[in-house]
Every structure is written in C-alpha cells, then in structure tokens.
Write a protein that holds these residues in place. Sequence first.
Motif, short mmCIF file in Angstrom:
data_model
loop_
_atom_site.label_atom_id
_atom_site.label_comp_id
_atom_site.label_asym_id
_atom_site.label_seq_id
_atom_site.Cartn_x
_atom_site.Cartn_y
_atom_site.Cartn_z
N LYS A 68 -9.29 35.24 -54.49
CA LYS A 68 -10.29 36.10 -53.84
C LYS A 68 -10.70 37.25 -54.76
CE LYS A 68 -10.22 33.96 -49.86
NZ LYS A 68 -11.41 33.27 -49.32
N MET A 69 -11.70 37.97 -54.31
CA MET A 69 -12.11 39.22 -54.94
C MET A 69 -11.88 40.35 -53.95
SD MET A 69 -15.62 38.42 -57.02
CE MET A 69 -15.70 37.15 -58.30
N VAL A 70 -11.50 41.51 -54.49
CA VAL A 70 -11.29 42.70 -53.66
C VAL A 70 -12.04 43.86 -54.30
CG1 VAL A 70 -9.60 44.31 -52.68
CG2 VAL A 70 -8.99 41.90 -52.98
N TYR A 71 -12.93 44.45 -53.53
CA TYR A 71 -13.69 45.61 -54.00
C TYR A 71 -13.08 46.87 -53.41
CZ TYR A 71 -17.71 48.82 -54.51
OH TYR A 71 -18.54 49.89 -54.80
N ILE A 72 -12.54 47.71 -54.30
CA ILE A 72 -12.00 49.01 -53.91
C ILE A 72 -13.04 50.07 -54.23
CG2 ILE A 72 -10.16 50.71 -54.30
CD1 ILE A 72 -8.40 48.36 -55.26
N GLU A 78 -13.16 48.08 -49.62
CA GLU A 78 -14.54 47.97 -49.14
C GLU A 78 -14.89 46.55 -48.73
OE1 GLU A 78 -18.59 49.43 -48.53
OE2 GLU A 78 -16.64 50.41 -48.71
N LYS A 79 -14.40 45.57 -49.50
CA LYS A 79 -14.79 44.18 -49.22
C LYS A 79 -13.77 43.22 -49.81
CE LYS A 79 -18.85 41.12 -49.37
NZ LYS A 79 -20.26 40.96 -49.85
N ILE A 80 -13.53 42.12 -49.08
CA ILE A 80 -12.69 41.01 -49.55
C ILE A 80 -13.50 39.74 -49.36
CG2 ILE A 80 -10.54 39.74 -49.26
CD1 ILE A 80 -9.39 42.30 -47.92
N ALA A 81 -13.71 38.99 -50.43
CA ALA A 81 -14.55 37.79 -50.31
C ALA A 81 -14.29 36.85 -51.48
CB ALA A 81 -16.03 38.19 -50.25
N ASP A 82 -14.89 35.64 -51.39
CA ASP A 82 -14.80 34.69 -52.50
C ASP A 82 -15.60 35.17 -53.70
OD1 ASP A 82 -13.19 32.92 -51.06
OD2 ASP A 82 -14.92 31.91 -50.18
N SER A 83 -16.70 35.84 -53.41
CA SER A 83 -17.55 36.33 -54.49
C SER A 83 -18.15 37.69 -54.10
CB SER A 83 -18.68 35.33 -54.77
OG SER A 83 -19.52 35.80 -55.79
N THR A 399 4.22 52.55 -36.92
CA THR A 399 5.18 53.41 -36.23
C THR A 399 4.54 54.72 -35.80
OG1 THR A 399 7.00 52.43 -37.47
CG2 THR A 399 7.43 54.56 -36.44
N HIS A 400 3.69 55.28 -36.66
CA HIS A 400 2.99 56.54 -36.36
C HIS A 400 1.50 56.33 -36.56
CE1 HIS A 400 6.87 58.62 -36.56
NE2 HIS A 400 7.09 58.01 -37.70
N SER A 401 0.70 56.90 -35.69
CA SER A 401 -0.75 56.72 -35.78
C SER A 401 -1.30 57.26 -37.10
CB SER A 401 -1.46 57.40 -34.61
OG SER A 401 -1.19 58.79 -34.59
N ILE A 402 -0.67 58.31 -37.66
CA ILE A 402 -1.17 58.88 -38.91
C ILE A 402 -0.90 57.98 -40.11
CG2 ILE A 402 -1.03 61.27 -38.14
CD1 ILE A 402 1.58 61.56 -39.66
N MET A 403 -0.18 56.88 -39.90
CA MET A 403 0.10 55.95 -40.99
C MET A 403 -0.63 54.62 -40.82
SD MET A 403 4.21 56.72 -41.41
CE MET A 403 4.40 55.91 -42.97
N ASN A 404 -1.51 54.53 -39.84
CA ASN A 404 -2.16 53.26 -39.52
C ASN A 404 -3.12 52.75 -40.59
OD1 ASN A 404 -2.50 53.77 -35.89
ND2 ASN A 404 -0.74 53.22 -37.14
N SER A 405 -3.51 53.61 -41.51
CA SER A 405 -4.49 53.21 -42.54
C SER A 405 -3.85 52.45 -43.69
CB SER A 405 -5.21 54.44 -43.10
OG SER A 405 -4.28 55.30 -43.75
N MET A 406 -2.53 52.21 -43.62
CA MET A 406 -1.82 51.53 -44.70
C MET A 406 -1.18 50.25 -44.17
SD MET A 406 0.07 54.90 -46.24
CE MET A 406 0.70 55.30 -44.63
N GLY A 407 -0.43 49.57 -45.02
CA GLY A 407 0.46 48.50 -44.57
C GLY A 407 -0.09 47.10 -44.58
N THR A 408 -1.43 46.94 -44.65
CA THR A 408 -2.03 45.61 -44.74
C THR A 408 -3.21 45.68 -45.72
OG1 THR A 408 -3.57 46.03 -42.90
CG2 THR A 408 -1.45 45.01 -42.35
N ILE A 409 -3.64 44.51 -46.16
CA ILE A 409 -4.82 44.44 -47.03
C ILE A 409 -5.97 43.94 -46.18
CG2 ILE A 409 -5.84 43.42 -49.10
CD1 ILE A 409 -3.06 43.19 -50.28
N GLU A 410 -6.76 44.89 -45.70
CA GLU A 410 -7.90 44.62 -44.84
C GLU A 410 -9.02 45.60 -45.18
OE1 GLU A 410 -6.81 43.63 -40.53
OE2 GLU A 410 -5.14 44.92 -41.15
N VAL A 411 -10.23 45.21 -44.88
CA VAL A 411 -11.37 46.09 -45.09
C VAL A 411 -11.18 47.37 -44.27
CG1 VAL A 411 -13.86 46.38 -44.69
CG2 VAL A 411 -12.98 44.23 -45.64
N GLY A 412 -11.39 48.51 -44.92
CA GLY A 412 -11.26 49.80 -44.27
C GLY A 412 -9.91 50.45 -44.47
N LYS A 413 -8.92 49.69 -44.95
CA LYS A 413 -7.59 50.25 -45.19
C LYS A 413 -7.55 50.97 -46.54
CE LYS A 413 -5.30 48.96 -41.47
NZ LYS A 413 -4.03 48.24 -41.48
#
Length: 477
Positions: A68-72, A78-83, A399-413
């Motif tokens: 895959k490609m990952v645009y940071i 910002e984006k995860i896609a084949d191209s 575990t804490h709402s203030i840490m929800n932006s981490m922990g997975t590789i998803e758009v917006g994280k």
Amino acid sequence: MKILKRLLKIIFALIGVLVLTGVITLWLDSLGTSYLRINKNEPTSNDSYLIINVNIIPMNKDTILIDKMVYIKEGIIEKIADSIRVKGIEIIDAKNKYLTPGLIDMHVHVWDKYELGLYLSNGVTAVRNLWGMPMHLRIKEDVIKNNIFSPEFFTSGPKLTGRVFIGDDNLNITNPSEVKEMVISYKNRGYDFIKTYYGLDKDIFDAVIEQAKISETDIVAHPSQKVPFSYHLNPQIKSIEHAEEIVQQPLQFDLDTIKLQPIIDSIALSNHTSYCPTITVFNNIYQMMIDDSILDSESLEFMNPLIKKVDSKNQFDRWFNEKQKDSNVVSRIKNQHDFHLAIVRKLHKAGVNIVCGTDAGIGITLPGFSIHKELKFYKECGLSNYEVLKTATVNASKTHSIMNSMGTIEVGKMANLLLVDENPLLALSTLENPTYVFVKGRKLNRETLDFYNEKAKNRKNLMASALRYLENLIFEK
C-alpha cells in the motif's frame, strides 16, 4: 548587632551561591539533551511523507494490507490506498517492510529527557507517566509545542495516599475536604490523570472519585489496601495497575487459581476498566535475586544515575538481605511471577482490556527496552502476536479518550508509526530495532535512534535529577 548582620550576609551569600550552582547545573543538563530539540529549519522537522510499497499492520483488525501507500500530511495519516499521487513531497520506498502503530507504554516513571530518546529508540511513541512532578509538566509543554523529539507524553499528578505516611514521594491527604481543591488544581496545571495509591482511606477515596467525576478527570489506580479490591472497579477508574496487587490484596498471597477466578470475573464485568499487569518490574526482583552482579551490568548504564544510586541499590540490598535470611524467598518470588502470568492468561480469556506497562524508571526496569520484555511475557501467557501487539497499541489508546488518536493505522490518526524489517505478527522481536520511527509524522532513522541510546548511556546528571526531585518535595507537599 554587627556580628548578626555579618552572619546574615554570609548566610544570604551562601544561599545565593547554592541557587546559582543549582541553576547552572540544570542549565548544563538541558544542554546535554539539546540533541532532542526540533530545529524547524532542518529536514528532521518535516512531518509530511509518502510511504510506498509498504505492508501495513493496521491493528484495527487482525490483517495485513499488502503493498500500500500511506500519505502522512502534517503529522496525520491523510490517505491509505493502492496508489496516491502527491507532488513535492519526500517518498520513502518501504518495499518488503512493515508499518505498524508506534508502541505505547502505559506505566512509566520519567526522570530526565534522556529517557525520552530511549523510548523512541525502542519504538515507544507514547508514554503514560504515573509519578507526576513539576518537571513533567515542562516536558509535556515542550511536547505539545513541538519543541522536542519525544513520545507523546501523558502524566498523572503526584501519587495520592491517605493519612499514614508511606514515603516522601507520596502526597498524604488527611481530610476529604482537601481533595476538591487538589484535583481541580492538578487539572488546571496540566496533569492528565489522578493517580491513587496504596494507603488511600475510603472517605478520602470517595472524595477523589467524586471530584474526579465532576472535573472529568480519569483516575489510574494502584490499589489501596484500605478499601476492598472491588472498590477500584468504579467507572471513573480507567485502569488498575500491577498484577501483584491482586496477589497481595484480595488473595492475601494465596496463589490459588480457584480464588482468583471471581476476582477476574468482577474485573471483566466492570467492562470499563483496563488492567496494566507490569509483569516486568516484579520479575526484575527475581533477576536481582539470582544475579548478584546485576547492578554492574551494562544494561544498567541506561538508568538515570540518581535512581541507580538510590532506588536500584536500595531494592537490590533489600532482596539480597531477604535471601540471606530466608533461603526459600527466591522460589517464592519465582512462583509469584509465574502466578502473575496465570493472572494475565485469565484476564485475557475473560476479555479484559489488557494494556502494556512496564513500571520503567524504577529499580532495574529500563526505560524503553523493558517494553519488549513485557510483550514477551504476554506471549508466554499464550496470547497470539496480534493480541500481544494490541496491548501496546489499540488497547492502550482506547483506555483514555485523550489517547484515542493513536494505536491504529487509519485515516485521521496521528502518524506515530514504526517501519520494521519483518512481520511482527510472526516475529515480535522486529519491534526492538525499527528502521524508522515516526512521531507526529517526523521521521527518525536508525542511526539517529542509536545516537539517542549512546547519549543516554552513563549520563552524568545525578545532581540535576536530585534538584528536580527536591523541587517536587518543596512545591508538591
């Protein structure tokens, strides 16, 4: 009268010299960690990349996203896609490599900025510091302002205890009426959590829980022996610390799996409480007992010199003396460690949200390096590699709402990521030596990470560390 005036002048002069010496000591120590500062004019300050040909371990499900490609963009995925086509951006070709979320250590004790580099070099991109002092608020401010390379930094306030004095590192509360002002003050000053500790009485504990709920502040609980263990399953308490506390308190050191099961069931039924076992720090007691030369080991060169001289030495002496008095103590400690593994197995089987924490920074538990030892213990408990990795990524982040932006590789994280050579779902050891660590999208290569290790090794900041601890004793008491 003249003699008194002369004496006062001498006293004030000495105080002035001591203050100046302290200021210079702290200034020199800050220069020692200047390598962590982010220079906005250098390439390392870049927080936008396009990663191509990469295999992604997203951790929101047990799968691999191949090639895959990952645009940071500006530190965010910002984006995860084949191209993906983006102009004017650095491209990282990650062919045959794997991208995982950065690791999160949910129980640490930070003593200086050198340790921040040790965490990063070991792939730890977020820490939960659970021994809050004024210096931690300054670190947190530097991290928020993007002044330094550091894991994301979350910290509790000082450890809250009850009326009985159990150490100068704990904040004794003698009256429930003190609690409201204290909790409000900690939140206003920037501490993220309330840390309750051993020795907290029921009336004071009730006041802490009540005000924490009003102030919308999560509680992290080192269980108190002054209340029933079930008391720590209150919804305001987001995690309970240490597997050994189950042994010491509700089980009263009776290593009985039948008696253990109802305790596990009660934790599982709470459905809102994570458990942080910190297997490593207890196992290190056993390591001290079987290795009389452990304080001279090369690995201990990474410990803060004040902690090594005081806490590491005191803990070693305590258990060395216990061993001399009782030849059975070594086997008892080993048996309790094995029982901790049984606790983790049962917590996992019951569906409890297990989060990875090490208690790094005390005794002989090393900052950064210890997380890999902790993960190996979870593997020994029968968890799959995916389940092990969850404890230090997605489980921790929820575990804490203030840490929800981490922990997975998803758009917006947040782009706190590791690029490693092998598939960690097959070889967890690959996490010990990441090729790149991204923290808020900023890329650190292996050469830089190894440099962080060398700078932290055998550092000479004992006096600076002592001064920061003295500051805590003066201003937090």
